[in-house]
Design a protein around this motif. Sequence first.
Motif, PDB file in Angstrom:
ATOM      1  N   TYR A  61      11.290   0.990  41.409  1.00 18.73           N
ATOM      2  CA  TYR A  61      11.066   1.566  40.085  1.00 18.73           C
ATOM      3  C   TYR A  61       9.663   1.244  39.585  1.00 18.73           C
ATOM      4  O   TYR A  61       8.994   2.103  38.990  1.00 18.73           O
ATOM      5  N   LEU A  62       9.197   0.038  39.805  1.00 20.22           N
ATOM      6  CA  LEU A  62       7.842  -0.315  39.374  1.00 20.22           C
ATOM      7  C   LEU A  62       6.802   0.518  40.123  1.00 20.22           C
ATOM      8  O   LEU A  62       5.811   0.964  39.529  1.00 20.22           O
ATOM      9  N   VAL A  63       7.027   0.751  41.407  1.00 18.55           N
ATOM     10  CA  VAL A  63       6.109   1.593  42.164  1.00 18.55           C
ATOM     11  C   VAL A  63       6.132   3.015  41.606  1.00 18.55           C
ATOM     12  O   VAL A  63       5.082   3.653  41.435  1.00 18.55           O
ATOM     13  N   LEU A  90      -2.233   9.533  46.049  1.00 25.37           N
ATOM     14  CA  LEU A  90      -0.999  10.273  45.806  1.00 25.37           C
ATOM     15  C   LEU A  90      -0.500  10.932  47.088  1.00 25.37           C
ATOM     16  O   LEU A  90       0.704  10.946  47.358  1.00 25.37           O
ATOM     17  N   ARG A  91      -1.419  11.450  47.875  1.00 19.92           N
ATOM     18  CA  ARG A  91      -1.018  12.054  49.150  1.00 19.92           C
ATOM     19  C   ARG A  91      -0.351  11.004  50.037  1.00 19.92           C
ATOM     20  O   ARG A  91       0.639  11.285  50.718  1.00 19.92           O
ATOM     21  N   GLY A  92      -0.878   9.783  50.024  1.00 21.96           N
ATOM     22  CA  GLY A  92      -0.260   8.719  50.805  1.00 21.96           C
ATOM     23  C   GLY A  92       1.134   8.382  50.308  1.00 21.96           C
ATOM     24  O   GLY A  92       2.058   8.194  51.110  1.00 21.96           O
ATOM     25  N   HIS A  93       1.300   8.322  49.000  1.00 19.51           N
ATOM     26  CA  HIS A  93       2.619   8.012  48.445  1.00 19.51           C
ATOM     27  C   HIS A  93       3.613   9.145  48.665  1.00 19.51           C
ATOM     28  O   HIS A  93       4.831   8.922  48.621  1.00 19.51           O
ATOM     29  N   ASP A  96       6.070   8.293  51.306  1.00 24.82           N
ATOM     30  CA  ASP A  96       6.829   7.046  51.161  1.00 24.82           C
ATOM     31  C   ASP A  96       8.283   7.272  51.576  1.00 24.82           C
ATOM     32  O   ASP A  96       8.872   8.312  51.276  1.00 24.82           O
ATOM     33  N   PRO A  97       8.894   6.323  52.266  1.00 23.61           N
ATOM     34  CA  PRO A  97      10.297   6.505  52.671  1.00 23.61           C
ATOM     35  C   PRO A  97      11.274   6.504  51.506  1.00 23.61           C
ATOM     36  O   PRO A  97      12.423   6.937  51.667  1.00 23.61           O
ATOM     37  N   ARG A  98      10.854   6.046  50.325  1.00 29.35           N
ATOM     38  CA  ARG A  98      11.746   5.992  49.161  1.00 29.35           C
ATOM     39  C   ARG A  98      11.638   7.290  48.364  1.00 29.35           C
ATOM     40  O   ARG A  98      10.568   7.642  47.885  1.00 29.35           O
ATOM     41  N   TRP A  99      12.779   7.983  48.208  1.00 27.49           N
ATOM     42  CA  TRP A  99      12.713   9.313  47.612  1.00 27.49           C
ATOM     43  C   TRP A  99      12.284   9.277  46.150  1.00 27.49           C
ATOM     44  O   TRP A  99      11.630  10.211  45.662  1.00 27.49           O
ATOM     45  N   ARG A 100      12.585   8.202  45.428  1.00 29.43           N
ATOM     46  CA  ARG A 100      12.147   8.137  44.033  1.00 29.43           C
ATOM     47  C   ARG A 100      10.624   8.045  43.930  1.00 29.43           C
ATOM     48  O   ARG A 100      10.037   8.579  42.989  1.00 29.43           O
ATOM     49  N   VAL A 101      10.012   7.373  44.859  1.00 32.45           N
ATOM     50  CA  VAL A 101       8.550   7.305  44.862  1.00 32.45           C
ATOM     51  C   VAL A 101       7.973   8.681  45.182  1.00 32.45           C
ATOM     52  O   VAL A 101       6.992   9.126  44.566  1.00 32.45           O
ATOM     53  N   ARG A 102       8.570   9.378  46.128  1.00 27.30           N
ATOM     54  CA  ARG A 102       8.108  10.735  46.446  1.00 27.30           C
ATOM     55  C   ARG A 102       8.268  11.665  45.243  1.00 27.30           C
ATOM     56  O   ARG A 102       7.407  12.499  44.970  1.00 27.30           O
ATOM     57  N   HIS A 132       2.375  17.586  57.662  1.00 29.94           N
ATOM     58  CA  HIS A 132       3.438  16.621  57.369  1.00 29.94           C
ATOM     59  C   HIS A 132       4.455  17.258  56.404  1.00 29.94           C
ATOM     60  O   HIS A 132       4.093  17.693  55.306  1.00 29.94           O
ATOM     61  N   PRO A 133       5.727  17.298  56.771  1.00 31.49           N
ATOM     62  CA  PRO A 133       6.729  17.924  55.914  1.00 31.49           C
ATOM     63  C   PRO A 133       6.814  17.323  54.512  1.00 31.49           C
ATOM     64  O   PRO A 133       7.074  18.044  53.538  1.00 31.49           O
ATOM     65  N   LEU A 134       6.593  16.019  54.373  1.00 30.45           N
ATOM     66  CA  LEU A 134       6.722  15.396  53.061  1.00 30.45           C
ATOM     67  C   LEU A 134       5.541  15.729  52.149  1.00 30.45           C
ATOM     68  O   LEU A 134       5.691  15.763  50.925  1.00 30.45           O
ATOM     69  N   ILE A 135       4.382  15.982  52.726  1.00 28.16           N
ATOM     70  CA  ILE A 135       3.254  16.412  51.903  1.00 28.16           C
ATOM     71  C   ILE A 135       3.477  17.853  51.462  1.00 28.16           C
ATOM     72  O   ILE A 135       3.208  18.217  50.306  1.00 28.16           O
ATOM     73  N   ARG A 136       4.005  18.667  52.344  1.00 31.63           N
ATOM     74  CA  ARG A 136       4.377  20.027  51.942  1.00 31.63           C
ATOM     75  C   ARG A 136       5.463  19.984  50.874  1.00 31.63           C
ATOM     76  O   ARG A 136       5.441  20.755  49.917  1.00 31.63           O
TER      77      ARG A 136
END
Length: 261
Positions: A61-63, A90-93, A96-102, A132-136
Amino acid sequence: MSRRERYRDELRAAGPARWPAFLRDHSGLPGPRADLELAQAVADEGEPATFDRLIGTDDEYLVLCGVLGLGRLLAGQTRARASTGIEARLRGHATDPRWRVREAVAMALQRLGDADLPRLLDLGTAWVADPHPLIRRAAVAAVCEPRLLTAPTAAARAVALCERATAGLAALPADRRRGADVRALRQALGYCWSVAVAADPKVGLPAFQALAAVDDADVAWIVRENSRKKRLATLLTGAGAGTRAQPTRKPVRGSAAAPAR
């Protein structure tokens, strides 16, 4: 006074040094929903060093709060004076494996859209070209927000992003689609199309209906999920469209963790 305004007052009174404890106490976690109003208040009130400290913790949550704060910093830069550093972070985050951070990345980019929509649309176009699928996923999730798509040009750009992301997914080999990152992209496309189409049906409906002719199980799933959204189901009924796609193979399971809209 709104909750967000009340939180801003409380954060100012507490001081940044006490924010981590305050955020942990009021995060809403563990639980089904994180307190996003509090996170937005943190983004409103924080300074760059504060966001860095929050991101440097191992607390999801803090992240999230710190990443959302990066969106305020990005939105505060003019296009001419923008540094690539915040966008790169932001592109790096976004991966992130945590969906709330994404999800925080998408909300952070929406802050940019509120301040400078053309810049967000250009950023989304660049990000959706990334393999990268997560960046898309971050690109389409950020742009496909109803409050940002009030102009036909913006809606058309959103449809184009959805088309490109969907085509990229359909081009992946079957074994690659089992990855969690691809499932997260598919989950996003399961609602983003309906947002983009509803913003301008004249442009969006033909593009969406064309997906029914695509012989791909995951595209068929995307069509079905969007067709169930009320904002799109009404349009399809009014157009007399039976937009359905029959899967030719077993579709990949969606991510149970990723948020639906």
